[in-house]
Write a protein that holds these residues in place. Structure first.
Motif, PDB file in Angstrom:
ATOM      1  N   LEU A 234      -4.695   3.286  -5.579  1.00  0.00           N
ATOM      2  CA  LEU A 234      -5.019   4.072  -4.514  1.00  0.00           C
ATOM      3  C   LEU A 234      -4.231   3.714  -3.272  1.00  0.00           C
ATOM      4  O   LEU A 234      -4.024   4.600  -2.516  1.00  0.00           O
ATOM      5  CB  LEU A 234      -6.695   3.935  -4.397  1.00  0.00           C
ATOM      6  CG  LEU A 234      -7.451   4.480  -5.101  1.00  0.00           C
ATOM      7  CD1 LEU A 234      -8.945   3.852  -5.042  1.00  0.00           C
ATOM      8  CD2 LEU A 234      -7.512   5.825  -5.195  1.00  0.00           C
ATOM      9  N   LEU A 235      -4.107   2.448  -3.129  1.00  0.00           N
ATOM     10  CA  LEU A 235      -3.556   1.910  -1.998  1.00  0.00           C
ATOM     11  C   LEU A 235      -1.902   1.949  -1.999  1.00  0.00           C
ATOM     12  O   LEU A 235      -1.412   2.045  -0.907  1.00  0.00           O
ATOM     13  CB  LEU A 235      -4.023   0.199  -1.757  1.00  0.00           C
ATOM     14  CG  LEU A 235      -5.601   0.160  -1.350  1.00  0.00           C
ATOM     15  CD1 LEU A 235      -5.783  -1.415  -1.380  1.00  0.00           C
ATOM     16  CD2 LEU A 235      -5.863   0.902  -0.154  1.00  0.00           C
ATOM     17  N   GLY A 236      -1.449   1.778  -3.088  1.00  0.00           N
ATOM     18  CA  GLY A 236       0.050   1.838  -3.277  1.00  0.00           C
ATOM     19  C   GLY A 236       0.691   3.079  -2.470  1.00  0.00           C
ATOM     20  O   GLY A 236       1.430   2.941  -1.715  1.00  0.00           O
ATOM     21  N   PRO A 237       0.177   4.229  -2.930  1.00  0.00           N
ATOM     22  CA  PRO A 237       0.638   5.646  -2.090  1.00  0.00           C
ATOM     23  C   PRO A 237       0.547   5.626  -0.651  1.00  0.00           C
ATOM     24  O   PRO A 237       0.977   5.874   0.052  1.00  0.00           O
ATOM     25  CB  PRO A 237       0.034   6.745  -2.828  1.00  0.00           C
ATOM     26  CG  PRO A 237      -0.289   6.278  -4.399  1.00  0.00           C
ATOM     27  CD  PRO A 237      -0.775   4.565  -4.135  1.00  0.00           C
ATOM     28  N   LEU A 238      -0.573   5.064  -0.387  1.00  0.00           N
ATOM     29  CA  LEU A 238      -1.144   4.985   1.026  1.00  0.00           C
ATOM     30  C   LEU A 238      -0.145   3.960   1.864  1.00  0.00           C
ATOM     31  O   LEU A 238       0.550   4.304   2.893  1.00  0.00           O
ATOM     32  CB  LEU A 238      -2.587   4.418   1.404  1.00  0.00           C
ATOM     33  CG  LEU A 238      -3.497   5.340   0.979  1.00  0.00           C
ATOM     34  CD1 LEU A 238      -4.966   4.848   1.160  1.00  0.00           C
ATOM     35  CD2 LEU A 238      -3.435   6.910   1.785  1.00  0.00           C
ATOM     36  N   MET A 239       0.232   2.745   1.397  1.00  0.00           N
ATOM     37  CA  MET A 239       1.055   1.813   1.855  1.00  0.00           C
ATOM     38  C   MET A 239       2.583   2.462   1.805  1.00  0.00           C
ATOM     39  O   MET A 239       3.273   2.159   2.956  1.00  0.00           O
ATOM     40  CB  MET A 239       0.988   0.635   1.055  1.00  0.00           C
ATOM     41  CG  MET A 239      -0.252  -0.297   1.324  1.00  0.00           C
ATOM     42  SD  MET A 239      -0.904  -0.337   3.061  1.00  0.00           S
ATOM     43  CE  MET A 239       0.174  -1.567   3.463  1.00  0.00           C
ATOM     44  N   GLY A 240       2.860   3.015   0.746  1.00  0.00           N
ATOM     45  CA  GLY A 240       3.962   3.635   0.485  1.00  0.00           C
ATOM     46  C   GLY A 240       4.267   4.574   1.689  1.00  0.00           C
ATOM     47  O   GLY A 240       5.596   4.886   2.306  1.00  0.00           O
ATOM     48  N   GLY A 241       3.262   5.606   1.967  1.00  0.00           N
ATOM     49  CA  GLY A 241       3.321   6.470   3.073  1.00  0.00           C
ATOM     50  C   GLY A 241       3.758   5.783   4.381  1.00  0.00           C
ATOM     51  O   GLY A 241       4.434   6.344   5.390  1.00  0.00           O
TER      52      GLY A 241
ATOM     53  N   PRO B   2       9.493   1.684   0.786  1.00  0.00           N
ATOM     54  CA  PRO B   2       8.362   1.520  -0.231  1.00  0.00           C
ATOM     55  C   PRO B   2       8.404   0.730  -1.341  1.00  0.00           C
ATOM     56  O   PRO B   2       7.753  -0.071  -1.794  1.00  0.00           O
ATOM     57  CB  PRO B   2       7.893   2.934  -0.470  1.00  0.00           C
ATOM     58  CG  PRO B   2       8.330   3.680   0.677  1.00  0.00           C
ATOM     59  CD  PRO B   2       9.482   3.133   1.106  1.00  0.00           C
ATOM     60  N   PHE B   3       9.772   1.025  -1.676  1.00  0.00           N
ATOM     61  CA  PHE B   3      10.056   0.075  -3.106  1.00  0.00           C
ATOM     62  C   PHE B   3      10.693  -1.255  -2.900  1.00  0.00           C
ATOM     63  O   PHE B   3      10.301  -2.092  -3.624  1.00  0.00           O
ATOM     64  CB  PHE B   3      11.268   1.055  -3.802  1.00  0.00           C
ATOM     65  CG  PHE B   3      10.932   2.428  -4.412  1.00  0.00           C
ATOM     66  CD1 PHE B   3      10.185   2.530  -5.269  1.00  0.00           C
ATOM     67  CD2 PHE B   3      11.152   3.555  -3.426  1.00  0.00           C
ATOM     68  CE1 PHE B   3       9.639   3.720  -5.794  1.00  0.00           C
ATOM     69  CE2 PHE B   3      10.723   4.814  -3.921  1.00  0.00           C
ATOM     70  CZ  PHE B   3       9.845   4.816  -4.884  1.00  0.00           C
ATOM     71  N   ILE B   4      11.312  -1.496  -1.598  1.00  0.00           N
ATOM     72  CA  ILE B   4      11.300  -2.752  -1.039  1.00  0.00           C
ATOM     73  C   ILE B   4       9.947  -3.574  -1.079  1.00  0.00           C
ATOM     74  O   ILE B   4       9.954  -4.622  -1.714  1.00  0.00           O
ATOM     75  CB  ILE B   4      12.176  -2.832   0.131  1.00  0.00           C
ATOM     76  CG1 ILE B   4      13.748  -2.092  -0.260  1.00  0.00           C
ATOM     77  CG2 ILE B   4      12.449  -4.265   0.608  1.00  0.00           C
ATOM     78  CD1 ILE B   4      14.626  -1.945   0.996  1.00  0.00           C
ATOM     79  N   VAL B   5       9.190  -2.914  -0.506  1.00  0.00           N
ATOM     80  CA  VAL B   5       7.691  -3.581  -0.041  1.00  0.00           C
ATOM     81  C   VAL B   5       7.097  -3.955  -1.817  1.00  0.00           C
ATOM     82  O   VAL B   5       6.541  -4.819  -1.952  1.00  0.00           O
ATOM     83  CB  VAL B   5       7.054  -2.870   0.672  1.00  0.00           C
ATOM     84  CG1 VAL B   5       5.411  -3.349   0.658  1.00  0.00           C
ATOM     85  CG2 VAL B   5       7.439  -2.816   2.081  1.00  0.00           C
ATOM     86  N   ALA B   6       7.105  -2.897  -2.661  1.00  0.00           N
ATOM     87  CA  ALA B   6       6.646  -3.037  -3.803  1.00  0.00           C
ATOM     88  C   ALA B   6       7.266  -4.000  -4.683  1.00  0.00           C
ATOM     89  O   ALA B   6       6.615  -4.915  -5.359  1.00  0.00           O
ATOM     90  CB  ALA B   6       6.914  -1.775  -4.373  1.00  0.00           C
ATOM     91  N   ALA B   7       8.661  -4.272  -4.369  1.00  0.00           N
ATOM     92  CA  ALA B   7       9.405  -5.472  -5.207  1.00  0.00           C
ATOM     93  C   ALA B   7       8.898  -6.816  -4.388  1.00  0.00           C
ATOM     94  O   ALA B   7       8.525  -7.827  -5.173  1.00  0.00           O
ATOM     95  CB  ALA B   7      10.819  -5.403  -4.833  1.00  0.00           C
TER      96      ALA B   7
END
Length: 191
Positions: A106-113, A123-128
């Motif tokens: 749920l939060l991943g796409p929100l944070m990606g936005g 978004p992918f750098i933060v995911a890493a």
């Protein structure tokens, strides 16, 4: 639109495929080694995804998303860690794991936005970067023999255990057992 759809679908496809072998791999190699490798590959996969976006390399982007999906299927290993430790409150531990996993979805796409405003790679750098605390936690918290050594299970009459003892894979059991195949198909359609 078709290419974007394929790019979005390949990550869950990787998770689906990875679920077939990541868990059994941790039985053979140990929970901690498999979690460390899968988290590391996920981290690198996110960075390669960001780089592919930066360079506008569509095929590399799709490949990176698929490989990242394969290694993101390591939730099965986390479940096995809980099952391996009888001193844990299993109900609470499984509930926490599930809540954490679904919160991430749920939060991943929100944070990606939120991070997208800085560029499509962020978004992918933060995911890493989010993988780093997970790597630290696994490296420091999982040190018992149950976590680091391959697992030898006692005989169990359950079909999955019988299949494993005969050298069959999860996919083989899925193909042989009609009920399991129907449940799998329903879950796939539902998801």
């Amino acid at each position: 639109q078709l290419l974007m759809g394929a790019a979005l679908a390949v990550n869950p496809l990787g998770i689906l495929v990875g679920n077939l072998f990541i868990g059994p791999l941790s039985d053979r190699l140990g929970r901690k080694p498999v979690l460390m490798r899968t988290l590391s590959i996920t981290l690198v996969g996110h960075l390669i995804t960001a780089w592919a976006l930066l360079e506008r390399e569509y095929l590399l982007f799709v490949l990176a998303r698929f490989v990242t999906g394969l290694t993101e299927s390591n939730t099965a290993v986390a479940r096995a860690v809980i099952a391996d430790h009888p001193e844990l409150d299993r109900v609470r531990s499984f509930a926490t794991l599930n809540a954490t996993q679904y919160s991430g979805w749920l939060l991943g796409p929100l944070m990606g936005g939120i991070f997208l405003k800085w560029g499509d790679t962020w978004p992918f750098i933060v995911a890493a970067l989010v993988m780093l605390p997970g790597l630290w936690l696994v490296s420091t918290a999982l040190d018992s023999p149950a976590d680091t050594q391959p697992h030898v299970q006692a005989p169990d009459p359950a079909p999955a255990a019988q299949a494993a003892s005969k050298g069959r894979t999860t996919l083989g059991l899925l193909l042989e057992d009609g009920l399991i195949a129907r449940v799998f198909a329903c879950q796939a359609v539902y998801t």
